[in-house]
Design an enzyme around this catalytic site. Structure first.
Site, PDB file in Angstrom:
ATOM      1  CE  LYS B  72      -3.852   1.787   2.856  1.00 17.40           C
ATOM      2  NZ  LYS B  72      -4.615   1.523   4.111  1.00 17.40           N
ATOM      3  CB  SER B 147      -7.845   3.272   3.313  1.00 21.71           C
ATOM      4  OG  SER B 147      -6.983   2.647   4.219  1.00 21.71           O
ATOM      5  CB  SER B 171      -7.919   0.487   6.045  1.00 18.80           C
ATOM      6  OG  SER B 171      -8.611   1.700   6.138  1.00 18.80           O
TER       7      SER B 171
END
Lengths: 428, 428
Positions: B72, B147, B171
């Protein structure tokens, strides 16, 4: 002042009975010219009789067996209200007690009464309370320092050999310094604060006030070791210990020098180092943001209801009502960052040494020093950094003349037993 | 989707070389119809060659040797900027990497690129980013959840076998649920968040997304054990495990039932209990106060400078500028109190089970469900309680039809390896 060692020997040998000791103590607590005492424990004589009966059966619980202990009126004690120095709190007696009180009782201590505190522990002067100011035994026109005002005064005046206090930014060490007794603030988080009225949960620490380091060490052994072994015996020397003297201007006291203390430590074999902490003002600067936010969160509803706070307390708490959350979060981040920096700058030290306060005891009610500084922060700035870092610290009476001053010994590589040993070197 | 077990066998046996595997992976990352990929690691092929040379010398670092991993774009990776899904961040490449990345590299993983995130990880939909929305592999008109949008999409689309995400309230688990992959959020504090752009420091947790529980277990073993032993071998059964089903209305998903999962767990020998948590809405209610205060403290200066945030992010952050400190402090107190209550209510459970989200993937840009609920909180409410308690939790694809949904397994007496084992029972 009363030494736990002397009392303990007398109690164990039968020379003094717990009942006699507690009765004498209660008489001193009732005849209290210093306004240090808030309440007498109604069961103290009965408990003393139980401890005496045990001794008669040769059952000895340890060095606190039968010893009278006073506690700051933030601690719940069954049967007594926890007033916290305020007219805001209820008259309802506490129904439970926290583990620190339980541990003292199990070790044989007799809780004799409640001692004065600055209102809700939110102050370093000890002269703001619904019951009026506590007076310094060395000069009753002067403050004791706070917030554990009654605990320091009661030990200094010889009412009790030992008292519990709490220390969020100064509150054990500062009154200990101003009253000429020993005050130990352990490492944050080691002793439970359950059953203690909170000031600020990320800083609150239960501590001990006593006449000398040996007495404090006995109490520490009981509080830190559930099995009660240990008995406060300290290894003898401090030879080779690395002592870091905090030398920046920030750490200077107005009318007191560490020189005599440093000489005593050198004589005892310590190695002295000068330590610079250019970040300390920034670190101490976040203390107010943290303590005020946590305190206001506790008191918000009572304040909104117009509860009868002392004006100074209400004004200080009300001033932070709108403080933004980001400032609190940022303060905690700065605290973590500068604690790491402080730790790195002192990694080779066993202890650090600094004055406990910038001032000796000032007249009751005085809010500015002759130098124009706020009294409150001059009694806070040298102690609160070690609530922010969480490190153990002790104040021991300075080896000098006049009104008492304190020398602060802070544990880095050494823990509580170690700083008690170093502090012992400074005792006259 | 790619299984770490299959890849690892092929890589170790020489059937597939790390260079070939990484080249194929890079080709998939470059041809990315889902907008899941932010950047390609320029050193990936060179690292793959090093890993291949080691294998040629019979040096095998463990089951991640030569395996491509995506991360990420909140994680610093040397040589690439950490954009965090935003136009606010600088183009400067990171100069260091946190311990989680280091540990993966030491275990032989090849970091192949950066994957999309909801801007600054401050959202559960995954469609707010300077680079535009990430698209769900199961229906590119729909969101991935967030997320860790790119991490979930890249695993679900078979770009990479493994991806790192972060989980502050949802997330890792929510995008895993909506994309039909496994998402593991370890216990708070176990994996370091150093070198990871923070959202909220008292909640942020590094996590793992993978095609199946075995792949996640291999990653967990590497991340949680510095010596790399373990290898993801899970004990076989869950016979006798106490599974608490969270049955209050709060935990119901709109179009998905746990019944099939419960039957599978029963068939595997688990004992099923109904658990009531009447306090959960109050617990989840403090999440926003905590996450917004900590996030705003991070972004305050950039917001004041008018930095180019996505409008939704700027609006949500700006709305809490004046949130008072006492509310944050009170939220943390409620969190501690209700975590203790939750723990007491579930003390006899090995794991808890609930849906991961109330919704399956919604159309990109949609902010209200047909029922009129905010999409954002329907994707948050069932996961954030376990960031507040700190307990480990995993989302595993639900055994049903249609767009993916997730079943959440939360560790109470069981830790990460245990919930991975329970989750494995639900895999088709």
């Amino acid at each position: 002042m009363l030494s736990v060692r002397d009392l303990s020997l007398a109690l164990r040998s039968g020379e003094l009975s717990p009942v006699e000791h507690v009765r004498e103590t209660l008489a001193r607590l009732r005849d209290d010219p210093l306004n240090a005492v808030v309440a007498i424990a109604p069961d103290a004589e009965r408990v003393a009789e139980e401890r005496a009966a045990e001794l008669a059966r040769h059952e000895w619980r340890g060095p606190l067996h039968g010893v009278a202990v006073g506690v700051k009126d933030l601690f719940d004690v069954v049967g007594l209200p926890t007033r916290a120095g305020s007219a805001v709190t209820a008259d309802t007696p506490a129904e439970g007690e926290g583990p620190v009180i339980t541990r003292l009782r199990e070790a044989g201590a007799v809780i004799v009464g409640k001692l004065a505190t600055h209102e809700f522990a939110y102050g370093t002067t000890g002269d703001v309370s619904a019951a009026g100011p506590t007076r310094n035994p060395h000069d009753p026109t002067r403050i004791t320092g706070g917030s554990s005002s009654g605990s320091a005064a009661a030990v200094a005046a010889g009412y009790v050999p030992l008292a519990l206090g709490t220390d969020t930014g100064a509150s054990v060490r500062t009154p200990a310094a101003l009253c000429g007794v020993v005050g130990l603030k352990p490492e944050f988080g080691v002793l439970s604060t359950e059953g203690v009225f909170p000031l600020a949960e990320t800083l609150d620490t239960v501590g001990v006030l006593a006449a000398d380091t040996h007495s404090a060490a006995v109490a520490w052994d009981v509080l830190s070791r559930p099995d009660g072994t240990g008995g406060g015996i300290q290894p003898p020397g401090i030879s080779g210990a690395h002592v870091g003297v905090l030398v920046d201007e920030y750490w200077h006291a107005h009318d007191f020098s560490l020189d005599a203390s440093i000489r005593l430590l050198e004589k005892a074999g310590a190695e002295i180092f000068e330590i610079r902490t250019p970040f300390v003002a920034e670190l101490a600067g976040v203390y107010a943001d943290i303590v005020s936010a946590e305190a206001y969160a506790t008191h918000r509803r009572w304040l909104a209801d117009g509860a009868p706070y002392q004006p100074e307390t209400a004004e200080r708490l009300g001033a932070v009502a709108d403080a933004p959350a980001w400032r609190y979060v940022a303060a905690q981040r700065t605290r973590r960052r500068l604690t790491a920096e402080f730790a790195a700058a002192t990694a080779d030290m066993d202890v650090l040494i600094a004055p406990t306060t910038r001032l000796r005891a000032t007249p009751i009610g005085e809010r500015r020093t002759p130098q124009g500084h706020p009294v409150r922060t001059d009694l806070l700035d040298l102690t609160c950094p070690f609530n922010l870092t969480g490190w153990p610290a002790i104040s021991v009476p300075a080896p000098d003349e006049g009104l008492p001053a304190g020398v602060q010994i802070v544990g880095r590589r050494l823990e509580e037993r170690g700083i008690l040993r170093v502090a012992g070197v400074l005792e006259r």
